[in-house]
Write a protein that holds these residues in place. Structure first.
Motif, PDB file in Angstrom:
ATOM      1  N   SER A 151       0.622  -1.308   0.361  1.00 58.07           N
ATOM      2  CA  SER A 151      -0.307  -0.416  -0.356  1.00 58.07           C
ATOM      3  C   SER A 151       0.932   1.552  -0.205  1.00 58.07           C
ATOM      4  CB  SER A 151      -1.347   0.305   1.340  1.00 58.07           C
ATOM      5  OG  SER A 151      -0.367   0.035   2.894  1.00 58.07           O
ATOM      6  N   VAL A 152       2.340   1.221   0.318  1.00 58.91           N
ATOM      7  CA  VAL A 152       2.783   2.471   0.035  1.00 58.91           C
ATOM      8  C   VAL A 152       3.354   2.614  -1.244  1.00 58.91           C
ATOM      9  CG1 VAL A 152       5.813   3.105   0.881  1.00 58.91           C
ATOM     10  CG2 VAL A 152       4.070   1.993   2.709  1.00 58.91           C
ATOM     11  N   TYR A 153       3.772   2.241  -2.761  1.00 63.39           N
ATOM     12  CA  TYR A 153       4.120   1.484  -3.023  1.00 63.39           C
ATOM     13  C   TYR A 153       3.078   1.572  -4.048  1.00 63.39           C
ATOM     14  CZ  TYR A 153       8.624   1.678  -0.901  1.00 63.39           C
ATOM     15  OH  TYR A 153      10.052   1.485  -0.422  1.00 63.39           O
ATOM     16  N   TRP A 154       2.032   1.955  -3.787  1.00 64.34           N
ATOM     17  CA  TRP A 154       0.633   1.045  -4.933  1.00 64.34           C
ATOM     18  C   TRP A 154       0.683   2.164  -6.129  1.00 64.34           C
ATOM     19  CZ3 TRP A 154      -2.662   5.529  -6.009  1.00 64.34           C
ATOM     20  CH2 TRP A 154      -2.848   6.415  -5.623  1.00 64.34           C
ATOM     21  N   LEU A 155       1.477   3.768  -6.048  1.00 65.02           N
ATOM     22  CA  LEU A 155       1.592   4.082  -7.806  1.00 65.02           C
ATOM     23  C   LEU A 155       2.805   2.640  -8.769  1.00 65.02           C
ATOM     24  CD1 LEU A 155       2.083   7.380  -6.744  1.00 65.02           C
ATOM     25  CD2 LEU A 155       0.961   6.578  -8.359  1.00 65.02           C
ATOM     26  N   ASN A 156       3.559   2.295  -8.361  1.00 68.35           N
ATOM     27  CA  ASN A 156       4.988   1.502  -8.483  1.00 68.35           C
ATOM     28  C   ASN A 156       3.466   0.425  -9.105  1.00 68.35           C
ATOM     29  OD1 ASN A 156       7.517   1.979  -8.542  1.00 68.35           O
ATOM     30  ND2 ASN A 156       6.668   2.890  -7.334  1.00 68.35           N
ATOM     31  N   VAL A 167      -1.555   5.318 -14.412  1.00 64.99           N
ATOM     32  CA  VAL A 167      -0.917   5.867 -13.015  1.00 64.99           C
ATOM     33  C   VAL A 167      -1.930   7.467 -12.876  1.00 64.99           C
ATOM     34  CG1 VAL A 167       0.561   7.684 -12.279  1.00 64.99           C
ATOM     35  CG2 VAL A 167       0.467   4.776 -12.818  1.00 64.99           C
ATOM     36  N   GLN A 171      -4.239   8.672  -9.608  1.00 59.36           N
ATOM     37  CA  GLN A 171      -4.252  10.021  -9.022  1.00 59.36           C
ATOM     38  C   GLN A 171      -5.225  10.793  -9.122  1.00 59.36           C
ATOM     39  OE1 GLN A 171       0.000  11.196 -10.273  1.00 59.36           O
ATOM     40  NE2 GLN A 171       0.647  10.202  -8.870  1.00 59.36           N
ATOM     41  N   ASP A 175      -7.037  12.856  -6.176  1.00 58.10           N
ATOM     42  CA  ASP A 175      -6.511  14.149  -5.921  1.00 58.10           C
ATOM     43  C   ASP A 175      -8.163  14.610  -6.358  1.00 58.10           C
ATOM     44  OD1 ASP A 175      -4.341  13.471  -5.332  1.00 58.10           O
ATOM     45  OD2 ASP A 175      -3.575  14.293  -7.683  1.00 58.10           O
ATOM     46  N   ARG A 187     -14.238   6.863   3.599  1.00 57.59           N
ATOM     47  CA  ARG A 187     -12.951   6.566   3.989  1.00 57.59           C
ATOM     48  C   ARG A 187     -12.957   5.273   5.346  1.00 57.59           C
ATOM     49  NH1 ARG A 187      -8.989  10.504   6.433  1.00 57.59           N
ATOM     50  NH2 ARG A 187      -7.521   8.968   6.445  1.00 57.59           N
ATOM     51  N   ASP A 196      -7.963   2.115   2.619  1.00 56.65           N
ATOM     52  CA  ASP A 196      -7.898   3.529   2.935  1.00 56.65           C
ATOM     53  C   ASP A 196      -8.259   4.819   1.582  1.00 56.65           C
ATOM     54  OD1 ASP A 196      -7.559   6.412   4.024  1.00 56.65           O
ATOM     55  OD2 ASP A 196      -5.712   6.048   4.299  1.00 56.65           O
TER      56      ASP A 196
ATOM     57  N   ARG B 146      -0.564  11.506   1.530  1.00 59.79           N
ATOM     58  CA  ARG B 146      -0.919  11.677  -0.271  1.00 59.79           C
ATOM     59  C   ARG B 146       0.499  12.188  -1.130  1.00 59.79           C
ATOM     60  NH1 ARG B 146      -6.015  14.691  -0.397  1.00 59.79           N
ATOM     61  NH2 ARG B 146      -4.435  16.345  -1.934  1.00 59.79           N
ATOM     62  N   ASN B 153       7.174   6.817  -4.398  1.00 57.28           N
ATOM     63  CA  ASN B 153       7.169   5.920  -5.247  1.00 57.28           C
ATOM     64  C   ASN B 153       8.129   6.055  -6.217  1.00 57.28           C
ATOM     65  OD1 ASN B 153       4.632   4.042  -5.478  1.00 57.28           O
ATOM     66  ND2 ASN B 153       3.732   5.515  -4.173  1.00 57.28           N
ATOM     67  N   TYR B 169       1.988   8.187   8.279  1.00 53.11           N
ATOM     68  CA  TYR B 169       1.260   7.321   8.353  1.00 53.11           C
ATOM     69  C   TYR B 169       0.697   6.361   9.787  1.00 53.11           C
ATOM     70  CZ  TYR B 169       1.227   5.470   3.892  1.00 53.11           C
ATOM     71  OH  TYR B 169       0.837   5.430   2.334  1.00 53.11           O
ATOM     72  N   GLU B 177       2.227   0.247   7.303  1.00 54.40           N
ATOM     73  CA  GLU B 177       3.168   0.823   6.492  1.00 54.40           C
ATOM     74  C   GLU B 177       4.583   1.398   6.917  1.00 54.40           C
ATOM     75  OE1 GLU B 177       0.237   0.561   7.093  1.00 54.40           O
ATOM     76  OE2 GLU B 177      -1.098   0.114   4.808  1.00 54.40           O
TER      77      GLU B 177
END
Lengths: 895, 202
Positions: A151-156, A167, A171, A175, A187, A196, B146, B153, B169, B177
């Motif tokens: 969930s941290v590197y979700w953009l990757n 992507v 985003q 946003d 949420r 989240d 965000r 990333n 976090y 996380e």
């Protein structure tokens, strides 16, 4: 359950696990939830695996199949899988952990289900909490698992799946300028699935709305209260902002306000009252568990919900406002609508059925607390009965001797099975006109039917009691004869229900299971008060008249002119003219005030020697929008049982009529309120009611044809065929009983299930589950309530749960308001059509029923049906519904 | 509009004889300004530019920078602001303007500029990181996370964004996380005190 259906039923159970997160069985909602979990593919896989393992395990181990299929044993494993995958990185170690966690959560679900279930409480997500805590504490020292990073590197992750375009899209959605209040709510909803982001929350919210309007509104209201509280407490309060904890408020409010309590204004108050408690618990438990290094997860919700439900269970006098859900139907709406109708329809279920303690027709001479001479105060809930003749006299001859009285020495019967608790029979009968105030009750028998349920029969004839104390009696056994002992100036029977075994105990209001009541000759009672008889003294207060002109050369000889009292609220009344030489003898007109909720006028004319047995006229008032009049004439001994006359009155000046005869059993014939108020008082079959003073009551004469056709013993099966497809394989409907010994009809072809119940006097359906396109649903609606007594022309009415309303927009609007106000009323009415002259108990019976939905004064017919019952079985069913007609024939399977 | 004006004025200049001479003056003024700046003599660096000042983008940008070095933050901000208006799509003057605004403590305007940069260049690491820092200082952990998520990333092995996202976090209750990120920060800077302290709070 056959092998072919076990695979789909496995997947259904897995899918139900998702819906169960919101106490639902809605598979569409479940699919949405499943989709949302896969926005983190690893978590989605882990959750699905957890649920599938738990369902498989529960089936292998042979745990309760009903709960397994509902997903009740597997949703905790699903949560465990989701939670573990959001804590640890994917890999074999995580897979092993999910398997162990799913198994542990299953075992805890079964164990806690047994322990808490026995106390009437749900186990909620406690198994998930215990499992997850144990694994978090235990896996650290044992496994050294890498923490989840997905969930941290979700953009990757998104880039890997869909490149720069995806992507950009991801985003853009992330946003999106959600209003902060909405974003926090979404949420919080998404957090139930460990998501989240607002989009996940939006999908969950949409699914929740699809599943239940009540649950959705509760979640929104609870969130607003929590938000308000956090605004009052200031920004330091936190909690709400922590996305994974906000769900606690919403789910707790849904549980105590709509799922485990029947939704009502009170339950909404109860749910909103739970929010501050959840806030406190959340702060306290988070602080406490932090010391142990454990997340609070859903613990605050579980504690709040269990607390708020357990205290309701412990009430000594459960109020009418907060009712614990008796049968969980996994939908606040279904729970509410079933409860609202069952509370009235099935209130007597489980009660001891008491019947009239005599044979033949007796008049109720003193009723419950009607200001009668002797039934006062604590002794007010008692009934006196005597036999009277057509002139209203209770004796023949001079009436100076007790033996002149019709009731004297007539047998008095046990109203239900029981044990004789008390017998007094040595008191001599009084002379007529005397009373024995020293021995108020006279000769008396007290019967014990159940713990705390006794009946007392008094003023019996001296030495007439054939039973002894301690003897068992069956319903209908003679326990004495009517006499004139005690405070009794003339022979009559005193009957009361009491909670203690003593002679002269205080009385308890307790209805009789069934009886036929003939109202006093002058109309009385609420249903009669609305309609007044033409020419009766009640009509003398008229102040204005409305005269219908008679067209010349129309052959109309006489007109009965009806008067409409001014300011009476009475709708306009149309008057039928009687043509010359028609042989028409009488015509009765009854008007019903508009604001009585029955905006209709009924006219009935009975021509003399016309061969027409009955004619019903139904006029619809002008401001109702339709100025038409229907006349239904039913010729005697005719294949054409009904005819419609559409009269166009008022503006035309001329009464034009045309007659549209409809063939028998077209399904239309029953469309009108056949058997609507009649000119004469007509005997009515009453269920779980108390006779009122002046009524003549008698035990019903049961119709053997109906009683046999609607008996439905377990194992009984019907083969059902459509007339227009005689070669197609028949649908088999078979009678089973469930784990609670409740009988139901199951259609093997569609899997639809219709629960039913009843007693000697009535058959009724209690619930329907399954496809509304199934034939069984047609029968459920056509024979929703069938009295088994022979009373041709009697109109039986009942109310459906709102779930039968087909109109989605209307239903949704009603769903939102349902806990507070119900404006949509689906009603059922049924009448026995006069078919043959002979009135023997085993004759062929034709029943006509009608389903209508009324809302805001409009009534729309949704189904009419004609049911032919002969030779002890249901033989034919014709249903007219939404422009389609269905004609089914029945045969007893294996017969 | 500005671009149109400039085109017109450039065309006008080309038609007139002194234009070439002026261009030569400007080049000389810029050269002497650079020389003075190298000696940290900011007053001398500003003077030649003021002498030939006609309000071009380049002059404003240069003057903004030199005034900033001379600690005249108000003047610096004024010149940078002009440059921002002259090239509204450009990122360069916006980052320039942020420096004097930072010195003046005008955080709200800084945040506005970072978001303006991100409208043009959503992946801009600087803008994402510093917008995150501003939100973090305001304890607005949701938006902070965000912005940091984008940096992490793009630069998964960057210490600052890792540790900042971990803190965000932690405050959002996403402990799993946070743990992962603190562990990563310790890989980048073994024994790092902030990361160790963060892990202890979990």
């Amino acid at each position: 359950m056959t092998n072919t259906s076990s695979i789909p039923s496995f997947f259904r159970a897995v899918l139900h696990s998702y819906a169960m997160l919101f106490f639902s069985q809605h598979r569409g909602f479940a699919a949405v939830l499943l989709l949302v979990t896969f926005s983190h593919p690893a978590a989605g896989v882990a959750g699905l695996a957890g649920a599938a393992l738990a369902v498989a395990g529960a089936r292998l181990a042979g745990f309760n199949r009903e709960w397994t299929d509902a997903g009740a044993y597997s949703f905790n494993s699903l949560l465990t899988g989701l939670a573990l995958a959001s804590c640890y990185a994917p890999g074999w170690a995580l897979a092993g952990l999910v398997a162990v966690g799913a198994a542990l959560a299953l075992l805890l679900s079964v164990a806690l289900g047994g322990w808490l279930g026995g106390r009437g409480l749900p186990f909620l997500s406690l198994p998930f909490l215990l499992t997850t805590w144990l694994l978090l504490l235990g896996s650290g020292p044992l496994l050294h698992l890498a923490a989840a990073e997905g969930s941290v590197y979700w953009l990757n992750d998104v880039y890997a799946v869909g490149g720069p375009r995806l992507v950009g899209l991801a985003q853009w959605v992330a946003d999106w300028p959600w209003p902060p209040l909405l974003a926090t709510y979404l949420r919080a909803l998404g957090a139930v699935l460990f998501q989240d982001n607002a989009l996940a929350g939006l999908l969950v919210a949409g699914g929740l709305l699809w599943h239940s309007r009540i649950a959705f509104s509760l979640s929104g209201l609870a969130f607003l209260v929590a938000y308000g509280l956090s605004a009052l407490a200031g920004p330091a309060a936190g909690g709400l902002n922590e996305y994974n904890l906000g769900a606690n408020y919403l789910v707790a409010a849904m549980a105590v306000g709509g799922v485990f309590v029947i939704p009502s204004a009170a339950s909404y108050g109860w749910a909103l009252g739970s929010v501050p408690v959840t806030v406190l618990l959340l702060a306290g438990l988070t602080a406490l568990l932090d010391k142990l290094g454990l997340p609070a997860l859903s613990l605050p919700y579980c504690v709040t919900a269990l607390l708020f439900l357990y205290v309701l269970l412990l009430r000594e006098r459960p109020g009418a406002g907060l009712v614990l859900t008796p049968v969980q139907r996994y939908s606040p709406e279904r729970n509410l609508y079933a409860h609202a109708t069952d509370r009235v329809r099935l209130a007597h279920q489980g009660a001891v059925a008491l019947t009239l303690p005599f044979l033949g027709a007796w008049r109720c001479t003193q009723g419950y607390q009607d200001g009668g001479p002797t039934h006062l105060g604590d002794w007010g809930q008692a009934l006196d009965f005597a036999i009277v003749d057509a002139d209203g006299r209770s004796y023949q001859g001079a009436g100076r001797s007790v033996s002149d009285f019709y009731a004297y020495n007539k047998p008095v019967l046990a109203p239900a099975d029981g044990v004789v608790a008390e017998v007094v029979q040595h008191i001599e009968d009084n002379a007529v006109g005397d009373v024995n105030l020293a021995r108020n009750w006279g000769n008396t028998v007290v019967l014990r039917h159940a713990p705390g349920l006794y009946t007392q029969l008094s003023h019996l004839r001296a030495h007439s009691v054939p039973v002894k104390v301690g003897e068992h009696v069956r319903r209908g056994d003679i326990v004495g004869t009517c006499g004139n002992s005690g405070r009794s100036p003339e022979p009559h029977l005193h009957f009361q229900v009491q909670a203690t075994p003593y002679v002269g105990s205080r009385t308890v209001a307790y209805p009789l299971a069934y009886f036929v009541a003939e109202p006093p000759s002058r109309p009385a009672g609420p249903e009669r008060a609305a309609g007044r008889w033409a020419g009766s003294p009640e009509f003398s207060g008229r102040t204005a008249t409305h005269v219908e002109t008679i067209p010349e050369n129309s052959g109309v000889a006489k007109t009965y002119v009806e008067a409409i009292p001014e300011n009476s609220g009475m709708a306009k009344m149309y008057v039928e003219a009687i043509p010359e030489n028609s042989g028409m003898a009488k015509m009765y007109v009854e008007a019903i005030p508009e604001n009585s909720g029955m905006a209709k006028t009924y006219v009935e004319g009975i021509p003399e020697n016309s061969g027409v047995a009955k004619m019903y006229v139904e006029a619809i008032p002008e401001n109702f929008g339709v100025a038409k009049m229907y006349v239904v004439a039913i010729p005697e001994n005719s294949d054409m049982p009904s005819a419609y006359i559409f009269a166009i009155p008022e503006n035309s000046g001329v009464i034009k009529t045309h007659v549209a005869a409809t063939p028998e059993f077209s399904g239309m014939a029953s469309g009108r309120d056949v058997g609507a108020p009649d000119s004469r008082p007509r005997p009515e079959l009453r269920h779980f009611a108390v006779p009122v003073v002046g009524e003549t009551v008698r035990p019903p004469a049961f119709n053997r044809t109906l009683a046999q056709a609607f008996r439905f013993p377990p194992g009984y099966a019907l083969d059902v065929r459509a007339v227009n497809a005689p070669d197609a394989p028949a649908q088999r409907w078979e009678v089973f009983t469930d784990a609670y010994n409740l009988p139901y009809l199951r259609c093997h072809a569609t899997g639809a299930v219709a629960y039913f119940g009843g007693d000697e006097s009535v058959f009724y359906f209690t619930a329907f589950y399954g496809s509304e396109a199934s034939w069984l649903y047609l029968l459920y609606r056509a024979a929703y309530r069938v009295p088994l007594a022979s009373l041709p022309g009697q109109l039986t009415t009942d109310e459906f749960p709102l779930t039968v309303v087909g109109n989605a927009a209307l239903t949704w609007a009603q769903d939102f308001l349902a806990p507070f106000y119900r404006f949509v009323k689906p009603t059922f009415s049924l009448a026995e059509a006069p078919t043959e002259a002979s009135d023997w108990a085993g004759r062929t019976v034709r029943l006509r029923s009608r389903v209508a939905v009324a809302w805001f004064g409009r009534e729309r017919e949704t189904q009419t049906a004609a049911l032919l019952v002969q030779e002890g079985r249901i033989s034919e069913l014709r249903v007219q519904r939404a422009g389609t007609a269905v004609h089914l024939t029945f045969s007893v399977a294996g017969a | 509009m500005d671009l149109v004006k400039l085109t017109f004025s450039a065309a006008a200049l080309a038609c007139v004889a002194p234009a070439a001479a002026r261009a030569q003056d400007q080049a000389a003024a810029f050269a002497s300004s650079y020389a003075a700046e190298a000696k940290a003599d900011y007053a001398d660096a500003i003077a030649p530019l003021k002498a030939i000042y006609t309000g071009t983008y380049e002059q404003n940008l240069r003057l903004g920078w030199l005034y900033f070095l001379a600690k005249n933050y108000t003047a610096a901000a004024a010149h940078y602001q002009k440059a921002v208006e002259q090239r509204p799509y450009a990122i360069e003057p916006k980052f320039g303007l942020i420096k004097p605004l930072n010195a003046l403590g005008q955080v709200e305007k800084m945040l506005g500029l970072y978001t303006d940069v991100l409208k043009v260049d959503p992946q801009n690491t600087q803008a994402n990181y510093w917008a995150g820092v501003i939100y973090l200082n305001r304890k607005a952990y949701g938006p902070a996370a965000r912005y940091f998520e984008r940096v992490v990333n793009l630069y998964p092995f960057d210490y600052d964004s890792n540790i900042s996202l971990a803190w965000a976090y932690l405050n959002l209750g996403k402990k799993a996380e946070a743990r992962a990120l603190y562990t990563k920060a310790l890989l980048i800077r073994p024994g790092d005190a902030a990361a160790t302290a963060g892990l202890k709070r979990l």
